[in-house]
Design a protein around this motif. Structure first.
Motif, PDB file in Angstrom:
ATOM      1  N   GLY A  48       2.161  26.088 117.578  1.00  0.00           N
ATOM      2  CA  GLY A  48       1.871  25.680 116.205  1.00  0.00           C
ATOM      3  C   GLY A  48       0.997  26.651 115.440  1.00  0.00           C
ATOM      4  N   LYS A  49       0.398  27.628 116.119  1.00  0.00           N
ATOM      5  CA  LYS A  49      -0.542  28.524 115.428  1.00  0.00           C
ATOM      6  C   LYS A  49       0.144  29.757 114.833  1.00  0.00           C
ATOM      7  CE  LYS A  49      -4.660  27.245 118.112  1.00  0.00           C
ATOM      8  NZ  LYS A  49      -4.013  26.679 119.340  1.00  0.00           N
ATOM      9  N   LEU A  50       1.442  29.971 115.138  1.00  0.00           N
ATOM     10  CA  LEU A  50       2.107  31.195 114.700  1.00  0.00           C
ATOM     11  C   LEU A  50       2.802  31.000 113.354  1.00  0.00           C
ATOM     12  CD1 LEU A  50       3.546  32.038 118.203  1.00  0.00           C
ATOM     13  CD2 LEU A  50       1.646  33.210 117.085  1.00  0.00           C
ATOM     14  N   LYS A  51       2.612  31.996 112.433  1.00  0.00           N
ATOM     15  CA  LYS A  51       3.170  31.915 111.077  1.00  0.00           C
ATOM     16  C   LYS A  51       4.683  31.687 111.113  1.00  0.00           C
ATOM     17  CE  LYS A  51       2.276  35.760 108.825  1.00  0.00           C
ATOM     18  NZ  LYS A  51       1.909  36.534 110.027  1.00  0.00           N
ATOM     19  N   ASN A  52       5.357  32.595 111.834  1.00  0.00           N
ATOM     20  CA  ASN A  52       6.811  32.567 111.857  1.00  0.00           C
ATOM     21  C   ASN A  52       7.342  31.957 113.135  1.00  0.00           C
ATOM     22  OD1 ASN A  52       7.479  33.699 109.365  1.00  0.00           O
ATOM     23  ND2 ASN A  52       6.913  35.738 110.139  1.00  0.00           N
ATOM     24  N   VAL A  53       8.440  31.279 113.007  1.00  0.00           N
ATOM     25  CA  VAL A  53       9.156  30.803 114.181  1.00  0.00           C
ATOM     26  C   VAL A  53      10.253  31.811 114.489  1.00  0.00           C
ATOM     27  CG1 VAL A  53      10.468  28.914 115.151  1.00  0.00           C
ATOM     28  CG2 VAL A  53       8.753  28.460 113.397  1.00  0.00           C
ATOM     29  N   ILE A  54      10.289  32.301 115.695  1.00  0.00           N
ATOM     30  CA  ILE A  54      11.358  33.208 116.097  1.00  0.00           C
ATOM     31  C   ILE A  54      12.235  32.494 117.105  1.00  0.00           C
ATOM     32  CG2 ILE A  54      11.930  35.400 117.180  1.00  0.00           C
ATOM     33  CD1 ILE A  54       9.320  36.512 116.218  1.00  0.00           C
ATOM     34  N   ARG A  55      13.511  32.414 116.815  1.00  0.00           N
ATOM     35  CA  ARG A  55      14.449  31.808 117.758  1.00  0.00           C
ATOM     36  C   ARG A  55      15.534  32.824 118.078  1.00  0.00           C
ATOM     37  NH1 ARG A  55      11.017  29.031 118.303  1.00  0.00           N
ATOM     38  NH2 ARG A  55      10.725  26.765 118.077  1.00  0.00           N
ATOM     39  N   GLN A  56      15.951  32.818 119.315  1.00  0.00           N
ATOM     40  CA  GLN A  56      17.017  33.739 119.704  1.00  0.00           C
ATOM     41  C   GLN A  56      18.080  33.001 120.479  1.00  0.00           C
ATOM     42  OE1 GLN A  56      14.939  36.971 121.810  1.00  0.00           O
ATOM     43  NE2 GLN A  56      15.396  38.232 120.034  1.00  0.00           N
ATOM     44  N   LYS A  57      19.299  33.479 120.346  1.00  0.00           N
ATOM     45  CA  LYS A  57      20.368  32.969 121.197  1.00  0.00           C
ATOM     46  C   LYS A  57      21.232  34.145 121.585  1.00  0.00           C
ATOM     47  CE  LYS A  57      23.652  29.293 121.842  1.00  0.00           C
ATOM     48  NZ  LYS A  57      24.145  27.985 121.351  1.00  0.00           N
ATOM     49  N   ASP A  98      32.207  42.581 109.306  1.00  0.00           N
ATOM     50  CA  ASP A  98      31.057  42.919 108.479  1.00  0.00           C
ATOM     51  C   ASP A  98      29.842  42.065 108.839  1.00  0.00           C
ATOM     52  OD1 ASP A  98      29.192  43.472 106.639  1.00  0.00           O
ATOM     53  OD2 ASP A  98      30.348  42.766 104.908  1.00  0.00           O
ATOM     54  N   ILE A  99      28.975  42.623 109.698  1.00  0.00           N
ATOM     55  CA  ILE A  99      27.854  41.800 110.146  1.00  0.00           C
ATOM     56  C   ILE A  99      26.789  41.655 109.063  1.00  0.00           C
ATOM     57  CG2 ILE A  99      28.124  42.100 112.634  1.00  0.00           C
ATOM     58  CD1 ILE A  99      26.218  44.402 112.540  1.00  0.00           C
ATOM     59  N   SER A 100      26.975  42.335 107.929  1.00  0.00           N
ATOM     60  CA  SER A 100      26.002  42.106 106.841  1.00  0.00           C
ATOM     61  C   SER A 100      26.122  40.641 106.423  1.00  0.00           C
ATOM     62  CB  SER A 100      26.322  43.014 105.651  1.00  0.00           C
ATOM     63  OG  SER A 100      27.497  42.564 105.008  1.00  0.00           O
ATOM     64  N   LYS A 101      27.275  40.045 106.712  1.00  0.00           N
ATOM     65  CA  LYS A 101      27.434  38.605 106.444  1.00  0.00           C
ATOM     66  C   LYS A 101      26.469  37.806 107.301  1.00  0.00           C
ATOM     67  CE  LYS A 101      32.277  38.380 104.996  1.00  0.00           C
ATOM     68  NZ  LYS A 101      33.110  39.272 105.836  1.00  0.00           N
ATOM     69  N   LEU A 102      26.190  38.368 108.499  1.00  0.00           N
ATOM     70  CA  LEU A 102      25.261  37.657 109.388  1.00  0.00           C
ATOM     71  C   LEU A 102      23.842  38.145 109.151  1.00  0.00           C
ATOM     72  CD1 LEU A 102      27.200  37.991 112.771  1.00  0.00           C
ATOM     73  CD2 LEU A 102      27.440  36.245 111.013  1.00  0.00           C
ATOM     74  N   VAL A 103      23.745  39.478 109.131  1.00  0.00           N
ATOM     75  CA  VAL A 103      22.414  40.060 109.025  1.00  0.00           C
ATOM     76  C   VAL A 103      22.015  40.064 107.563  1.00  0.00           C
ATOM     77  CG1 VAL A 103      20.991  42.062 109.597  1.00  0.00           C
ATOM     78  CG2 VAL A 103      22.978  41.516 110.994  1.00  0.00           C
ATOM     79  N   ASN A 104      21.557  38.953 107.068  1.00  0.00           N
ATOM     80  CA  ASN A 104      21.195  38.951 105.650  1.00  0.00           C
ATOM     81  C   ASN A 104      19.740  38.539 105.521  1.00  0.00           C
ATOM     82  OD1 ASN A 104      20.695  36.353 104.309  1.00  0.00           O
ATOM     83  ND2 ASN A 104      22.706  35.812 105.121  1.00  0.00           N
ATOM     84  N   LYS A 105      18.947  39.489 105.054  1.00  0.00           N
ATOM     85  CA  LYS A 105      17.501  39.297 105.035  1.00  0.00           C
ATOM     86  C   LYS A 105      17.096  38.555 103.772  1.00  0.00           C
ATOM     87  CE  LYS A 105      16.864  43.529 107.662  1.00  0.00           C
ATOM     88  NZ  LYS A 105      15.758  44.192 108.348  1.00  0.00           N
ATOM     89  N   GLY A 106      16.633  37.352 103.929  1.00  0.00           N
ATOM     90  CA  GLY A 106      16.135  36.601 102.772  1.00  0.00           C
ATOM     91  C   GLY A 106      14.647  36.842 102.627  1.00  0.00           C
ATOM     92  N   LYS A 107      14.068  36.291 101.593  1.00  0.00           N
ATOM     93  CA  LYS A 107      12.626  36.464 101.395  1.00  0.00           C
ATOM     94  C   LYS A 107      11.869  35.795 102.534  1.00  0.00           C
ATOM     95  CE  LYS A 107      11.800  36.850  96.449  1.00  0.00           C
ATOM     96  NZ  LYS A 107      13.299  36.640  96.219  1.00  0.00           N
ATOM     97  N   ASP A 108      12.283  34.563 102.817  1.00  0.00           N
ATOM     98  CA  ASP A 108      11.468  33.790 103.760  1.00  0.00           C
ATOM     99  C   ASP A 108      12.123  33.634 105.118  1.00  0.00           C
ATOM    100  OD1 ASP A 108      13.554  32.294 102.953  1.00  0.00           O
ATOM    101  OD2 ASP A 108      12.427  30.413 102.805  1.00  0.00           O
ATOM    102  N   TYR A 109      13.202  34.371 105.338  1.00  0.00           N
ATOM    103  CA  TYR A 109      13.776  34.323 106.685  1.00  0.00           C
ATOM    104  C   TYR A 109      14.532  35.618 106.976  1.00  0.00           C
ATOM    105  CZ  TYR A 109      18.414  33.584 104.693  1.00  0.00           C
ATOM    106  OH  TYR A 109      19.578  33.741 103.999  1.00  0.00           O
ATOM    107  N   GLU A 110      14.888  35.781 108.226  1.00  0.00           N
ATOM    108  CA  GLU A 110      15.568  37.000 108.652  1.00  0.00           C
ATOM    109  C   GLU A 110      16.530  36.645 109.781  1.00  0.00           C
ATOM    110  OE1 GLU A 110      14.180  41.437 110.117  1.00  0.00           O
ATOM    111  OE2 GLU A 110      12.723  40.088 109.186  1.00  0.00           O
ATOM    112  N   LEU A 111      17.717  37.224 109.726  1.00  0.00           N
ATOM    113  CA  LEU A 111      18.719  36.974 110.764  1.00  0.00           C
ATOM    114  C   LEU A 111      19.232  38.311 111.263  1.00  0.00           C
ATOM    115  CD1 LEU A 111      20.329  34.729 112.193  1.00  0.00           C
ATOM    116  CD2 LEU A 111      22.034  34.927 110.387  1.00  0.00           C
ATOM    117  N   LYS A 112      19.144  38.515 112.571  1.00  0.00           N
ATOM    118  CA  LYS A 112      19.558  39.798 113.150  1.00  0.00           C
ATOM    119  C   LYS A 112      20.592  39.582 114.234  1.00  0.00           C
ATOM    120  CE  LYS A 112      15.114  42.215 112.643  1.00  0.00           C
ATOM    121  NZ  LYS A 112      13.956  42.686 113.429  1.00  0.00           N
ATOM    122  N   LEU A 113      21.536  40.526 114.331  1.00  0.00           N
ATOM    123  CA  LEU A 113      22.491  40.506 115.433  1.00  0.00           C
ATOM    124  C   LEU A 113      22.410  41.835 116.175  1.00  0.00           C
ATOM    125  CD1 LEU A 113      24.811  39.170 116.967  1.00  0.00           C
ATOM    126  CD2 LEU A 113      26.393  40.257 115.368  1.00  0.00           C
ATOM    127  N   ALA A 114      22.086  41.762 117.471  1.00  0.00           N
ATOM    128  CA  ALA A 114      21.989  42.983 118.269  1.00  0.00           C
ATOM    129  C   ALA A 114      23.099  43.011 119.312  1.00  0.00           C
ATOM    130  CB  ALA A 114      20.633  43.046 118.958  1.00  0.00           C
TER     131      ALA A 114
END
Lengths: 422, 422
Positions: A174-183, A201-217
């Protein structure tokens, strides 16, 4: 909240050992939401070690140290910890008992030097290490976590998973600013770039919003590619939603190749399927030389579905142990569809199992024939209803071939059980 | 003369990529006589990178940097170099031509962004990179070498071998105070601390003279321990003498456990012995589940001495495939001296080989019995003259047990062939 990883050991600096510990810890820290901003490797040298400890303690909240905890003279990490925290040693009875039990198990007298393994800094929490003699040492002081673990990867991993990470999770819940989840979606039998072009086109997946981030590696390793989806968001719900969205898109385009949605191996995945379906399996191996059977028996409880198997490396062995027709070997060659099929059927019948698999191929470096390059393998499958063989071509490297061929044999069975087209 | 290696890249920090570059460079620098005293990994972050550059330039003579040279926005290493040296960019025509040629060969138009790959710091020497678009950048200033290379291992290695190392050799020819020589002795079947106590007071070996240094490092990995002797001296002759002296002392006290004086595996060592002696081998495996046979067939040309093998995981299979007496299994248990012996003899006779080996044990986590703990294995050996079985106890971890048991089975054969007491 930032972390630093300090690896200690001459053998790492001079490249005798590749630092896989830093990669493991970096990965885990990241998914915990406490990313490592820096990793350092220094020699078994008091001055350098203490200097790194000082810098780390000044700049970071979580400090992880690996290596230099052996009982021999060249290991000085613990001594440096005691010095750095200006504390004393105490003898930990539980650790001493464990160390003694290890030698008792091996039925060898314990060299006195090993008593030192039970000496821990007075201000530390001991993290159990069932895999070895040196325990993990955790010091929670001044709002900072300082943890020292052995450099042996197996021991470091055990202590991390069972001692360190649970402690960090509890402490920072509960003390961490961001929640990081991975699958992670675990694919097999398709190359990285092909997979990338399928997913598109993974830019459809990897789309960086202001308040969130989605990455595919894309994490390739010898014909397996793990697709790691990472979502960084303000809430667990948002993170979960991002992950699900990404997974749907990926499964639509590459579902056939995904055999698991975690880090489990193909042998673990298949093992669970066989157990659930109460099926038994046996293998007849040529080019893989026992690796298929070894992978199957890597799984605890595999005796529920595997009773035996044959390594028929020489042609004669294929005839004697599996009933392959010698004339077919002459006519089509040992590396052929016909022989793969006869091997699979032969092992199934002789072992009396529900499923028989076989692998005959050219692991290399030698053995290539006209139209039969190094890396070619015929994998045979046989059950009561269906018997077939399928060919694959892998690399020019012997060990990579053995591994890829063995994994594909297991994957062929998985696809068959799920009636996915081969 | 000391070096530092700086790796730059988020993917390394979060463990998506294991830092093999640092291992490669560490190894090469060491053999050049310019050992790395420190390796650091930092993020693609200007502040962190410049800070590392400053520290490195203050403390070391040779600074090697890898990563962050791609054409995309997140690669900022080159920008930091220009900033750090307060210099300007210049367009290097040779590099530009090379970058263009790469895209021409692929028959794709060059994205304009790639022109930036031909921009290099004004004060730098360009090191060719035929494998990719980003050249190596070497700055020789103030008696210090500063070299930046791409993070892609293949490109980094090419630039190192063809540009950086030759430059370092030329620059420091004759100027290096010390010669460094190493030798590794490869042991198996004895723990690190037992080995240390056997070798005894290593201060006899590790004796730092004024003008030379001799080090002995213990590098354990699952019941194998590599003993690395390092000699640092004024002359090659002196270094060689130190190594020989140390090796003699070690062999006297621990010779039995040393199966090689290099990095070769036990299966490679045994394979060479079998070939030389024109001997054939076969294996009957229970707890190791095929791993002994897989290790043997990891070696190219193993078909010269291995024709086939049996994985008899279930008791019934031991009876059917190896002729083990079912009454003995009932009486002594499958994990017993008697059964191990019958398995070894059985596989040797049925395969018609010179040597038969077997392994029956408890890999774990389950399966322990009274007086039969997890980690216990009976290894059987049989040839025309001798048949015996020997028991060992390893760990509580299934995979480590399978690996250690398989290696010990091969080691038992090596010792038998050299008539070393088991």
């Amino acid at each position: 909240m930032k972390a630093v990883i300090i690896s200690i050991g001459d053998e790492v600096l001079i490249g005798q050992v590749t630092n896989t510990n830093a990669a493991f810890l970096g990965r885990e820290l990241f998914s915990l939401g406490i990313p490592a901003a820096r990793t350092v490797t220094v020699a078994d040298n008091e001055k350098d070690i203490l200097k790194e400890f000082r810098n780390a303690y000044r700049d970071f909240e979580v400090i992880l140290v690996t290596g230099g905890l052996g009982p021999t003279h060249d290991d000085i990490t613990k001594k440096c910890v005691v010095k750095f925290f200006k504390t004393e040693y105490r003898l930990d009875d539980k650790v001493l008992k464990h160390v003694k039990s290890i030698f008792a198990r091996r039925r060898v007298p314990m060299p006195l030097i090993n008593i030192s393994q039970a000496l821990v800094p007075d201000n530390s929490i001991v993290l159990e290490n069932i895999a070895g003699t040196a325990p993990g040492i955790l010091i929670d002081k001044g709002g900072k976590i300082f943890c020292v673990m052995p450099g042996v990867p197996g021991e470091m991993k055990y202590i991390s998973k069972n001692g360190l990470f649970p402690y960090l999770k509890k402490k920072y819940a509960g003390k961490l600013k961001n929640v990081i989840r991975q699958k992670t979606l675990h694919t097999i039998g398709i190359g990285e770039s092909l997979l990338a072009s399928r997913i598109g086109d993974i830019s459809k997946l990897v789309n960086k919003g202001k308040d969130y981030e989605l990455k595919l590696a894309f994490l390739p390793s010898n014909y397996e590619v793990r697709l790691r989806i990472t979502a960084i968001a303000k809430s667990p719900a948002k993170a979960a939603a991002l992950i699900n969205g990404a997974e749907k898109i990926i499964r639509k385009s590459a579902g056939k190749y995904i055999y698991g949605d975690d880090e489990r191996s193909i042998e673990a995945t298949l093992g669970t399927m066989l157990k659930k379906r109460r099926l038994t399996i046996s293998a007849a191996e040529s080019c893989t030389g026992g690796l298929i059977l070894s992978k199957l028996t890597d799984i605890p409880g595999s005796s529920d579905y595997l009773m035996d198997g044959i390594v028929s490396y020489a042609d004669k062995a294929k005839v004697r142990l599996l009933g392959v027709n010698p004339r077919d070997i002459k006519k089509y060659g040992a590396v052929s569809k016909t022989v793969a099929i006869q091997m699979a059927k032969g092992i199934r019948k002789r072992s009396g199992t529900n499923i028989g698999i076989s692998a005959t191929g050219i692991a290399g470096p030698g053995g290539a024939r006209k139209n039969k390059p190094v890396g070619l393998v015929w994998i045979g499958y046989s059950d009561k209803k269906v018997t077939f063989a399928k060919d694959f071509i892998f690399t020019k490297d012997r060990l990579r071939n053995k591994d890829a061929m063995a994994k594909m044999a297991l994957e062929v069975v998985r696809r068959q059980l799920l009636s996915i087209e081969q």
